[in-house]
Each structure stands twice: as structure tokens, then as C-alpha cells.
Design a protein around this motif. Sequence first.
Motif, PDB file in Angstrom:
ATOM      1  N   ASN A 263       0.851  -1.181   0.000  1.00  0.00           N
ATOM      2  CA  ASN A 263       0.000   0.000   0.000  1.00  0.00           C
ATOM      3  C   ASN A 263       0.891   1.238   0.000  1.00  0.00           C
ATOM      4  OD1 ASN A 263      -1.662   2.240   0.916  1.00  0.00           O
ATOM      5  ND2 ASN A 263      -3.211   0.680   1.355  1.00  0.00           N
ATOM      6  N   PRO A 264       0.805   2.092  -1.023  1.00  0.00           N
ATOM      7  CA  PRO A 264       1.662   3.283  -1.076  1.00  0.00           C
ATOM      8  C   PRO A 264       1.461   4.211   0.123  1.00  0.00           C
ATOM      9  CG  PRO A 264       0.221   3.164  -3.013  1.00  0.00           C
ATOM     10  CD  PRO A 264      -0.074   1.973  -2.169  1.00  0.00           C
ATOM     11  N   GLY A 265       0.326   4.109   0.789  1.00  0.00           N
ATOM     12  CA  GLY A 265       0.056   4.936   1.953  1.00  0.00           C
ATOM     13  C   GLY A 265       0.963   4.632   3.132  1.00  0.00           C
TER      14      GLY A 265
ATOM     15  N   SER B 199      13.375  -2.072  14.894  1.00  0.00           N
ATOM     16  CA  SER B 199      14.289  -1.714  13.800  1.00  0.00           C
ATOM     17  C   SER B 199      13.700  -0.732  12.795  1.00  0.00           C
ATOM     18  CB  SER B 199      14.776  -2.971  13.065  1.00  0.00           C
ATOM     19  OG  SER B 199      13.724  -3.526  12.307  1.00  0.00           O
ATOM     20  N   VAL B 200      12.387  -0.554  12.790  1.00  0.00           N
ATOM     21  CA  VAL B 200      11.769   0.402  11.871  1.00  0.00           C
ATOM     22  C   VAL B 200      11.090   1.552  12.611  1.00  0.00           C
ATOM     23  CG1 VAL B 200      11.468  -1.260   9.995  1.00  0.00           C
ATOM     24  CG2 VAL B 200       9.640  -0.957  11.678  1.00  0.00           C
ATOM     25  N   ALA B 201      11.282   1.624  13.912  1.00  0.00           N
ATOM     26  CA  ALA B 201      10.606   2.638  14.723  1.00  0.00           C
ATOM     27  C   ALA B 201      10.980   4.065  14.327  1.00  0.00           C
ATOM     28  CB  ALA B 201      10.894   2.406  16.199  1.00  0.00           C
ATOM     29  N   HIS B 202      12.108   4.227  13.660  1.00  0.00           N
ATOM     30  CA  HIS B 202      12.548   5.559  13.239  1.00  0.00           C
ATOM     31  C   HIS B 202      11.862   6.029  11.964  1.00  0.00           C
ATOM     32  CE1 HIS B 202      14.863   2.813  10.755  1.00  0.00           C
ATOM     33  NE2 HIS B 202      15.073   3.820   9.922  1.00  0.00           N
ATOM     34  N   ARG B 203      11.132   5.159  11.298  1.00  0.00           N
ATOM     35  CA  ARG B 203      10.535   5.503  10.008  1.00  0.00           C
ATOM     36  C   ARG B 203       9.236   6.277  10.194  1.00  0.00           C
ATOM     37  NH1 ARG B 203      12.099   0.002   7.228  1.00  0.00           N
ATOM     38  NH2 ARG B 203      14.210   0.603   6.613  1.00  0.00           N
ATOM     39  N   ASP B 204       9.020   7.212   9.304  1.00  0.00           N
ATOM     40  CA  ASP B 204       7.814   8.026   9.304  1.00  0.00           C
ATOM     41  C   ASP B 204       6.765   7.349   8.420  1.00  0.00           C
ATOM     42  OD1 ASP B 204       6.204  10.225   9.877  1.00  0.00           O
ATOM     43  OD2 ASP B 204       6.954  11.381   8.169  1.00  0.00           O
ATOM     44  N   HIS B 205       6.370   6.144   8.808  1.00  0.00           N
ATOM     45  CA  HIS B 205       5.410   5.361   8.039  1.00  0.00           C
ATOM     46  C   HIS B 205       4.080   5.309   8.781  1.00  0.00           C
ATOM     47  CE1 HIS B 205       8.651   2.935   5.644  1.00  0.00           C
ATOM     48  NE2 HIS B 205       8.685   4.219   5.398  1.00  0.00           N
ATOM     49  N   ALA B 206       3.028   5.100   8.032  1.00  0.00           N
ATOM     50  CA  ALA B 206       1.682   5.117   8.598  1.00  0.00           C
ATOM     51  C   ALA B 206       1.510   4.103   9.726  1.00  0.00           C
ATOM     52  CB  ALA B 206       0.646   4.865   7.505  1.00  0.00           C
TER      53      ALA B 206
END
Length: 180
Positions: free
Chosen positions: A118-120, A145-152
Motif C-alpha cells: 500500500n503506497p500509503g 528496527s523500523v521505529a525511526h521511520r515516518d510510516h503510517a
Amino acid sequence: MSPARKRIVDVPIRNLNGMHVLVRSELNVNPEAEQERTDFRLRKATTTISYLRENGAKVIVCAHIGRKPEESLAAISQSLKPLLPHTFVRSTVGAEVRMAVDAMVPGDVLLLENLRQNPGEADNDPAFGKELASYAEVYVNDAFSVAHRDHASIVGVPTHIPGYAGILFADEFDNLTHAL
């Protein structure tokens, strides 16, 4: 309050029974890699999910795999089956997910398809984060490991429902804090 201070294990167990919980998990393993390493990582990933399941929560797991949106969590689902009974849903949001969530009973686990389909997700689309959040009353981040990402699924969801650190996330946080 720091997410590592708000831990899912601090929620009274009686409150988890029957609650829908969305878990952002780390399932980004290569199913073709050495089996022992893959099994170890998947066993670790089930720690929080199993805790919630054993305490009667209805657990919806979301994660990503690889870097290409067309990659699927289907192979991971197959590897995960012996470790954790679950139902794999080949969507991230929409009618198929809503029907599966509505049919859940305490102790059930759903694994949603690769979030990156999903691109969102990568765009931190507020509508995508809101729809993910609509499936649960509580959010648990267990993907350090992905907590720094600005993802939905990381920052969008907890703007709509209460968020907690999962067992693995809290352990990583504690170990890093101790090391520093």
C-alpha cells in the motif's frame, strides 16, 4: 511519555480479553535464508503476539517484507504457521480485512499482507493510518528496527488509538539504554 515506558505488559490482563490489538511486528526475514536463523527470528517475533493471544486478545499483525511492494508475506505466513496459529489476509486494508477482523474471537491472530503493497504506508498517508487503526482498540509497536521511520503503521496509527511498546521493543529499548 516514552513508548518504551508505556508497555503492553503493563495493561491489566483482564483488559486484554476480547480486545482487538494491532501489532506492528518485525517479520522481515528471508524465507530462503538459513532455516535456523529464520526460525529464531520468527520465534522472537511471536513473543508479544503469543502473550496477547494467550490473554484473550484478538491480534491483528501488520509487517513488511523486502523493499519491493510486490513482495508478499505469504511465504512468511507458511513458515510462521507451526509457531503461531493464524489466518493470512491477502490485503492490508479494505472489506476483506474488515470481514476477517469482525469474525475474530478471543485468541485469534490475523496476519495482514505486506504493508509496503500500500503506497500509503511509506507516504504516511493519514487515511491509511486511520484505516489500520480502525481495526483495533490498541496499537503495539514491536518493530524496533523500523521505529525511526515516518510510516503510517509506525506514526500514523498511534495518533488514533492508544499505543504501547511490545515485549521485544521494550527489551531493545532497555538494552540500548543500559549500553548507553
